[in-house]
Enzyme design. Structure first.
Site: not given
Length: 467
Positions: A44, A59, A62, A261, A346, A348, A411, A448
């Site tokens: 990578e 995200a 499908h 889409k 490739i 979505s 957080c 925030c």
């Protein structure tokens, strides 16, 4: 079984090198690592898995209802939907089956809905239903005025893309694959297999898989092929605050066009609401910046779909680049004479199809002469839950009683504890940046955007980050 980001690469040849550690590359590495005889390298260019298109998609898991029937993409999305759904349940990846509504805003779109239902049938998804305006507004009372009807697709779901990619990489590494980060492939040539010249030196492999996403066409041409050209298609998205979540119950889709889409409104497993994406064809494969024009266009379309959404706070704006090729199908091609497989174009749907793509590519490698050897299923993993619909660590009294660090929030917007940050930093594939930590814990991803917790999160990261 190593994760490296610096230093020389191993001199011993690998059986397979996979270029690109997005969701598809990581899925392929995991699938190949099921064969313990093989020596696998996942290479990578950036400092983390899922750093490209995979981190910035919509995200959605499908069903494949609207894929082009008979294409490889249609088959792999259909198979991948079932595979990833089962895998998510096994590993703790959050999925919510909220269903989708394709909303028709004019007579032409309304007339297209029965054809889309027929298309879904041809794609082996018979569960759609046509809704009139009354039932549509009963399901989505905050929808803008003027909708004429919709097609309900109950199986469409939302999922965590960050955890999915990380789960694949974790299992691949634990099963023996080597993950080489910060390793940009600069040149490749045939030399008793493949010799890859990278930013960290040379790496040899007998077989090569090109899962380089936006750069798959460049690597393909280096090996003598002119099968496709990747045009980066930018999709800008707005992330609305969690207070907007009660406004929408389904994924709200437009009737699709040739560009994709279209602009949708969708809840996320993190409790937010997405508006987007745009679809802008560009020349620059690094142009992931958001624009004022893009934001304005999204708000204009959002005003029609869900007017009340515009009154809610936008907590983040982001953009991703999709690998558009001008083709209506994936560009997955085996070149047995070169011991090489291209996994290009490739789009979505790649998140949904990832496990099926991995199985398909492994079959192509075997057909091209790779001796897979015996199978050993990977060690099960349980991923940290980032979804709001499932118990988070701060909500689990048993977990906090056993380890109080899970009850100490760092957080507060996203309710992320010291224990979760500690676990992420000590994990098999740890973050090497604050953004990587955010994708593993949601720290600094809230309203925030790290304004209040940023210093504390950075201190914990710098104290616990691996070199």
């Amino acid at each position: 079984m190593t994760v490296t980001a610096a230093g020389p690469l191993p001199r011993t040849p690998y059986d397979v090198a996979i270029v690109g550690a997005g969701v598809v590359g990581c899925a392929i590495a995991r699938e190949l690592a099921r064969h313990p005889r093989l020596r696998i390298a996942l290479v990578e260019a950036q400092d983390d898995v899922g750093q490209g298109t995979s981190k910035a998609n919509t995200a959605i898991l499908h069903t494949g209802f609207d894929a082009t029937p008979g294409t490889l993409e249609a088959r792999l999305v259909r198979e991948g939907y079932a595979r990833l759904g089962a895998y998510a349940a096994e590993t703790g990846i959050p999925v919510e089956r909220v269903g989708a509504l394709l909303v028709a805003w004019d007579e032409e779109q309304l007339a297209a809905l029965p054809r889309l239902a027929e298309k879904a049938e041809r794609n082996a998804y018979p569960d759609t239903a046509l809704l009139g305006p009354g039932e549509l507004y009963a399901r989505e009372p905050h929808l803008g005025p003027g909708a004429l009807g919709a097609l309900h697709v109950p199986g469409e779901s939302i999922i965590c893309p960050w955890t999915t990619t990380l789960a694949y990489a974790t299992q691949a590494v634990r099963a023996g694959a080597d993950l080489h980060l910060n390793t940009a492939v600069q040149h490749v040539r045939a030399a008793d297999g493949h010799l890859l010249t990278t930013s960290r030196g040379t790496l040899r492999a007998r077989h090569l898989v090109n899962a380089a996403g936006l750069h798959a066409d460049t690597l393909d041409r280096a090996l003598g092929h002119e099968d496709f050209t990747v045009t980066p298609r930018r999709g800008q998205l707005l992330v609305h605050d969690k207070l907007a979540r009660p406004l929408v119950r389904h994924i709200l889709l437009p009737v699709p066009t040739a560009l994709g889409k279209g602009v949708l409104v969708a809840p996320t497993v993190y409790g937010n609401v997405l508006l987007g994406p745009t679809a802008e064809d560009l020349d620059d494969k690094r142009a992931t910046g958001s624009t004022a024009d893009g934001t304005a266009a999204l708000r204009e379309q959002g005003r029609r779909i869900l007017p009340a959404l515009l009154e809610e706070e936008v907590t983040a704006v982001y953009a991703g680049l999709r690998a558009a090729t001008g083709q209506e199908d994936y560009r997955i091609t085996a070149h047995p004479g070169q011991a090489y497989v291209t996994v290009g174009g490739i789009r979505s749907t790649g998140l949904t199809a990832s496990l099926a793509i991995a199985a398909h590519v492994t079959g192509l490698l075997a057909d091209g002469g790779l001796d897979l050897g015996p199978v050993r299923e990977p060690e099960p993993v349980t991923m940290p839950n980032l979804g709001e619909a499932f118990p988070r660590p701060y909500q689990r009294a048993d977990l906090i009683a056993a380890d109080p660090e899970y009850g100490t929030l760092v957080c507060h917007c996203e309710r992320v504890s010291r224990g979760e940050i500690r676990d992420a930093l000590a994990s098999t594939v740890p973050p090497r940046s604050l953004d990587g930590l955010r994708r593993r814990t949601r720290a600094r991803a809230g309203r925030c955007q790290g304004f209040f917790c940023g210093a504390a999160v950075r201190e914990l990261f710098e104290r616990g980050a691996r070199p």
